[in-house]
Design a protein around this motif. Structure first.
Motif, PDB file in Angstrom:
ATOM      1  N   GLU A   1       6.290  52.445  11.531  1.00  9.02           N
ATOM      2  CA  GLU A   1       7.265  52.769  12.008  1.00  9.02           C
ATOM      3  C   GLU A   1       8.280  50.974  13.499  1.00  9.02           C
ATOM      4  O   GLU A   1       9.441  50.981  12.932  1.00  9.02           O
ATOM      5  CB  GLU A   1       7.225  54.275  12.364  1.00  9.02           C
ATOM      6  N   ARG A   2       7.013  51.127  14.138  1.00  4.07           N
ATOM      7  CA  ARG A   2       7.552  50.429  14.783  1.00  4.07           C
ATOM      8  C   ARG A   2       7.787  48.718  14.462  1.00  4.07           C
ATOM      9  O   ARG A   2       8.641  48.142  14.305  1.00  4.07           O
ATOM     10  CB  ARG A   2       6.371  49.687  15.602  1.00  4.07           C
ATOM     11  N   ALA A   3       7.127  48.187  12.795  1.00  3.10           N
ATOM     12  CA  ALA A   3       7.198  47.377  12.332  1.00  3.10           C
ATOM     13  C   ALA A   3       8.339  46.931  11.317  1.00  3.10           C
ATOM     14  O   ALA A   3       8.931  46.424  11.470  1.00  3.10           O
ATOM     15  CB  ALA A   3       5.570  47.244  11.509  1.00  3.10           C
ATOM     16  N   CYS A   4       8.444  49.005  11.008  1.00  2.21           N
ATOM     17  CA  CYS A   4       9.531  48.387  10.758  1.00  2.21           C
ATOM     18  C   CYS A   4      11.209  48.573  10.937  1.00  2.21           C
ATOM     19  O   CYS A   4      11.670  47.426  10.722  1.00  2.21           O
ATOM     20  CB  CYS A   4       9.900  49.944   9.404  1.00  2.21           C
ATOM     21  N   ALA A   5      11.242  48.697  12.113  1.00  4.08           N
ATOM     22  CA  ALA A   5      12.011  48.570  13.402  1.00  4.08           C
ATOM     23  C   ALA A   5      12.543  47.174  13.684  1.00  4.08           C
ATOM     24  O   ALA A   5      13.455  46.752  13.442  1.00  4.08           O
ATOM     25  CB  ALA A   5      11.758  49.603  14.483  1.00  4.08           C
ATOM     26  N   GLU A   6      11.018  46.273  14.270  1.00  2.00           N
ATOM     27  CA  GLU A   6      11.178  45.798  14.217  1.00  2.00           C
ATOM     28  C   GLU A   6      11.547  44.511  13.076  1.00  2.00           C
ATOM     29  O   GLU A   6      12.708  43.857  12.702  1.00  2.00           O
ATOM     30  CB  GLU A   6      10.372  44.950  14.834  1.00  2.00           C
ATOM     31  N   LEU A   7      11.993  44.821  11.434  1.00  5.61           N
ATOM     32  CA  LEU A   7      12.260  44.390  10.333  1.00  5.61           C
ATOM     33  C   LEU A   7      12.905  44.533   9.736  1.00  5.61           C
ATOM     34  O   LEU A   7      14.193  43.133   9.567  1.00  5.61           O
ATOM     35  CB  LEU A   7      11.186  44.332   9.772  1.00  5.61           C
ATOM     36  N   GLU A   8      14.126  45.291  10.636  1.00  4.39           N
ATOM     37  CA  GLU A   8      15.000  45.753  10.102  1.00  4.39           C
ATOM     38  C   GLU A   8      16.472  44.879  10.325  1.00  4.39           C
ATOM     39  O   GLU A   8      17.615  44.898   9.996  1.00  4.39           O
ATOM     40  CB  GLU A   8      15.282  47.814  10.198  1.00  4.39           C
ATOM     41  N   GLN A   9      16.059  44.131  11.342  1.00  3.13           N
ATOM     42  CA  GLN A   9      16.846  43.491  12.385  1.00  3.13           C
ATOM     43  C   GLN A   9      17.105  42.908  11.412  1.00  3.13           C
ATOM     44  O   GLN A   9      18.265  41.669  11.774  1.00  3.13           O
ATOM     45  CB  GLN A   9      16.446  43.343  13.579  1.00  3.13           C
ATOM     46  N   HIS A  10      16.434  42.103  10.315  1.00  4.19           N
ATOM     47  CA  HIS A  10      16.244  40.881   9.783  1.00  4.19           C
ATOM     48  C   HIS A  10      16.911  40.692   8.591  1.00  4.19           C
ATOM     49  O   HIS A  10      16.942  40.183   6.999  1.00  4.19           O
ATOM     50  CB  HIS A  10      15.561  39.934  10.006  1.00  4.19           C
ATOM     51  N   VAL A  11      17.618  41.917   8.248  1.00  3.48           N
ATOM     52  CA  VAL A  11      18.044  42.562   6.470  1.00  3.48           C
ATOM     53  C   VAL A  11      18.430  41.169   5.546  1.00  3.48           C
ATOM     54  O   VAL A  11      19.458  41.125   6.661  1.00  3.48           O
ATOM     55  CB  VAL A  11      18.233  43.815   5.832  1.00  3.48           C
ATOM     56  N   VAL A  12      18.628  41.156   5.274  1.00  2.00           N
ATOM     57  CA  VAL A  12      19.389  39.903   4.253  1.00  2.00           C
ATOM     58  C   VAL A  12      19.292  40.346   2.630  1.00  2.00           C
ATOM     59  O   VAL A  12      19.378  41.280   2.702  1.00  2.00           O
ATOM     60  CB  VAL A  12      18.820  38.194   4.132  1.00  2.00           C
TER      61      VAL A  12
END
Length: 202
Positions: free
Chosen positions: A53-64
Motif C-alpha cells: 500500500e505504501r508503494a502504491c501511494a508513492e506511485l500514484e503521484q506519477h500516473v500518466v
C-alpha cells in the motif's frame, strides 16, 4: 482531412525504458509469484500488505496517460516491461514472422504446476499483435483466436513460439503460431484473425 494510420488509437512508439523499470517489473513479477505460492501467518500478510500500500501511494503521484507510460512499450524488456504479459522477449522480428522466447512462472499456474489454459491465449493474442506490427499492417483488432492444446505447458522452462501471417484478404490478416518446448515438442498451436480498423473504429 486524412485519417491517421493509428485509426483513433494513441500513437504508441517503442521507448527506451529507464533501467529502473526492468528491476521494478522483476520485483512485481516476483511478488506475483509469491502471492500465489505462499501461506504465511496473518501478521506477515498484514505487514506485506502495508508495504504494498505504501508503494502504491508513492506511485500514484506519477500516473500518466498510456502514451507516456513506458510499461507495454519497452521492447527490449521481457513482456514489454508490463507485468500483465508473461516474461517473453522477441528474438526475431520481420515481415515473414515473429519469434518469441521465454517462460511461464508460478504466477501463471492453473493447477498441478501447469500453465493456466487462459494464460496461453493471452500470450498468443500479444504474439499476433507483434506479428501484425512486424508486417507493417495498420492498427488491427482480434476478430477471433483459436488455441489447440497439444501438451501440458510447463512453468520455469525455456519455450519458443513462432508466429506468422498465413494469408491476407483485404482488411483481414489470418495468422498462425506454434509453441514448443526445448525438445521441440509442440505444446499448443493457435490460429487467429486480425482485422484492420476502419476510420473512427475504437
Amino acid at each position: 482531412m486524412t485519417e491517421p494510420e493509428t485509426r483513433g488509437f494513441p500513437e504508441l512508439k517503442p521507448v527506451d525504458a529507464p533501467p529502473e523499470l526492468d528491476r521494478f517489473v522483476s520485483a512485481v513479477r516476483r511478488l506475483q509469484d509469491l502471492a500465489v505460492s505462499t501461506n504465511p501467518p496473518g501478521d506477515t500478510w498484514i505487514a506485506a500488505t502495508e508495504q504494498i500500500e505504501r508503494a502504491c501511494a508513492e506511485l500514484e503521484q506519477h500516473v500518466v496517460a498510456d502514451v507516456h507510460a513506458p510499461a507495454g512499450r519497452a521492447t527490449k524488456l521481457a513482456g514489454l516491461g508490463s507485468p500483465l504479459l508473461p516474461p517473453w522477449t522477441v528474438t526475431a522480428y520481420g515481415a515473414d514472422g515473429v519469434t518469441m522466447e521465454g517462460e511461464f512462472r508460478r504466477f501463471h499456474v492453473g493447477g498441478n504446476m501447469a500453465v493456466h489454459g487462459g494464460v496461453i491465449p493471452l500470450f498468443y493474442d500479444w504474439h499476433f499483435g507483434m506479428v501484425v506490427s512486424a508486417a507493417g499492417r495498420p492498427i488491427s483488432r482480434t476478430a477471433y483466436l483459436h488455441v489447440e492444446y497439444r501438451a501440458v505447458t510447463p512453468i520455469d522452462t525455456p519455450l519458443i513460439s513462432r508466429g506468422r501471417i498465413e494469408r491476407l484478404d483485404g482488411r483481414k490478416a489470418f495468422l498462425t503460431a506454434t509453441m514448443t518446448d526445448p525438445d521441440g515438442t509442440v505444446l499448443s498451436e493457435a490460429t487467429g484473425l486480425m482485422i484492420k480498423l476502419l476510420p473512427h473504429q475504437p
